[in-house]
Design an enzyme around this catalytic site. Structure first.
Site, PDB file in Angstrom:
ATOM      1  N   TYR A 121      -4.644  -4.015 -10.716  1.00  0.00           N
ATOM      2  CA  TYR A 121      -4.201  -4.256 -12.090  1.00  0.00           C
ATOM      3  C   TYR A 121      -5.026  -3.438 -13.082  1.00  0.00           C
ATOM      4  O   TYR A 121      -4.493  -2.903 -14.052  1.00  0.00           O
ATOM      5  CB  TYR A 121      -4.297  -5.750 -12.427  1.00  0.00           C
TER       6      TYR A 121
ATOM      7  N   ARG B 290       0.818  -1.219   0.000  1.00  0.00           N
ATOM      8  CA  ARG B 290       0.000   0.000   0.000  1.00  0.00           C
ATOM      9  C   ARG B 290       0.855   1.275   0.000  1.00  0.00           C
ATOM     10  O   ARG B 290       0.446   2.297   0.528  1.00  0.00           O
ATOM     11  CB  ARG B 290      -0.988   0.010   1.175  1.00  0.00           C
TER      12      ARG B 290
ATOM     13  N   ASN C 139      -9.025 -12.548  -5.479  1.00  0.00           N
ATOM     14  CA  ASN C 139      -8.118 -11.497  -5.009  1.00  0.00           C
ATOM     15  C   ASN C 139      -8.566 -10.147  -5.590  1.00  0.00           C
ATOM     16  O   ASN C 139      -7.931  -9.572  -6.480  1.00  0.00           O
ATOM     17  CB  ASN C 139      -6.686 -11.839  -5.420  1.00  0.00           C
TER      18      ASN C 139
ATOM     19  N   ASN D 220      -8.621  -7.140  -4.472  1.00  0.00           N
ATOM     20  CA  ASN D 220      -7.715  -5.996  -4.346  1.00  0.00           C
ATOM     21  C   ASN D 220      -6.693  -5.989  -5.481  1.00  0.00           C
ATOM     22  O   ASN D 220      -6.392  -4.942  -6.053  1.00  0.00           O
ATOM     23  CB  ASN D 220      -6.985  -6.028  -2.998  1.00  0.00           C
TER      24      ASN D 220
END
Lengths: 234, 234
Positions: free
Chosen positions: B208, B170, B201, B203
């Site tokens: 992406y 992050r 997934n 997140n």
């Protein structure tokens, strides 16, 4: 030609199953799988285009013979992009074709007995005439290259394309091509052979599963291309 | 240290928004992305194991430092399996680190300003001490290799692994690693960068897509491995 009717049987017997009523003449078709050479590029180009048509993806097809020639065959086989060509012929292949005697890969030669001859409407486009006047026909190809599994810490092969021309399908030729890649992977001590399949192509999925592959349902392919990729240049 | 209270204002004014009440001291963290070398194998091994834990796939993890050493670094960077290492440091990197001056890839050096320092409980395991006594920490890696699009008749890169250690997430480091691969692809005239993501997934998928990638929903990964693969050997 219709066979003459047999004399009536003294007592009725049940008709044999349909497949037993046929007494096919086998048509032997000889098959060779060999490494592609630069002179195969015109065939590879046509085969890729036919594949794009089949996959309904012609809008993504921009390959030319020139661009294929400049990007394939730049590295020894199996270290980078590698193509096997499937050839078929009504006549046996000469095992010891000197120009194909490669230390890295000996061509795989076999044959199949078919009930009916293969009708190849595009045979002229896919014909290779040998120095001795023999004629063979390109029936398909497989393009693959090394990939890597970090979990296994081993290379593998990724199969980008596996394609058999329409008239040659359902004779086991696709299986021969993919088996040739798998066999080479085992020979080299590699850990995996992988590829992707369209989820609506149920025939292909069944075929792959019968060959021992697992279809991994959880993974999705991500692609960065075109302008979105170019944006990462300076 | 608490500031002295200001004198009471003659008239009440509304309190500023919370984020304006904070006056963070920025913690500058320096970042370098460079090609991995064989001496990075112990770090790469630990990072791959952490990734297997995160993906709940430790049952597939059999890599050792030895097997990684014998299969990576056998070819020039970008022609085969290639690893970028992400290093972080509280101190600036020397741009002209002589042992990293590679003609094929100049290390990418940048920095980020953080509101809080990064607490790295595993720093000792991921520490690299330079000849001058400087200390840097391995924060992540990306492993990729060339793939090939027959429709484009161009190579691309396939990203096998992209991983940033938990305490470094992050902060944009994953984006830096993937951007470095994309930038290299553009530099080499390649047509695509591809990888796979687990469909749960969310997140990662969001990340992406924000980077410009498309998630192709129709394709499924097929894998031939283990005994099913070995069966294709002689």
């Amino acid at each position: 030609m219709a066979a003459a009717a047999p004399p009536p049987a003294p007592t009725p017997t049940p008709a044999p199953p349909v497949e037993h009523q046929l007494n096919p003449t086998p048509y032997t078709t000889f098959v060779r799988i060999r490494l592609a050479t630069p002179s195969d590029v015109p065939f590879i180009h046509k085969l890729i285009h036919q594949m794009a048509v089949f996959e309904k993806l012609t809008h993504l097809f921009t390959a030319t013979q020139e661009s294929l020639s400049s990007t394939l065959f730049n590295s020894p086989p199996f270290t980078s992009f590698t193509v096997f060509i499937l050839e078929v012929s009504p006549n046996p292949f000469l095992i010891a074709a000197p120009h194909l005697t490669q230390t890295l890969f000996s061509p795989i030669v076999t044959h199949v007995n078919l009930d009916l001859p293969i009708e190849d409407d595009d045979s002229e486009e896919f014909k290779i005439v040998g120095a001795d006047g023999s004629e063979v026909y390109v029936g398909g190809f497989v393009l693959f290259f090394p990939n890597y599994s970090t979990f296994l810490a081993k290379p593998g092969f990724y199969v980008e394309d596996l394609f058999v021309r329409e008239c040659y399908r359902r004779r086991g030729f696709g299986k021969m091509l993919l088996s040739a890649v798998a066999k080479q992977a085992v020979k080299m001590g590699y850990g995996r052979v992988e590829w992707v399949v369209l989820d609506w192509n149920v025939n292909a999925i069944k075929f792959y599963e019968e060959m021992g592959a697992k279809v991994l349902q959880e993974w999705r392919l991500c692609r960065l291309t075109g302008d979105a990729l170019q944006a990462y240049g300076d």
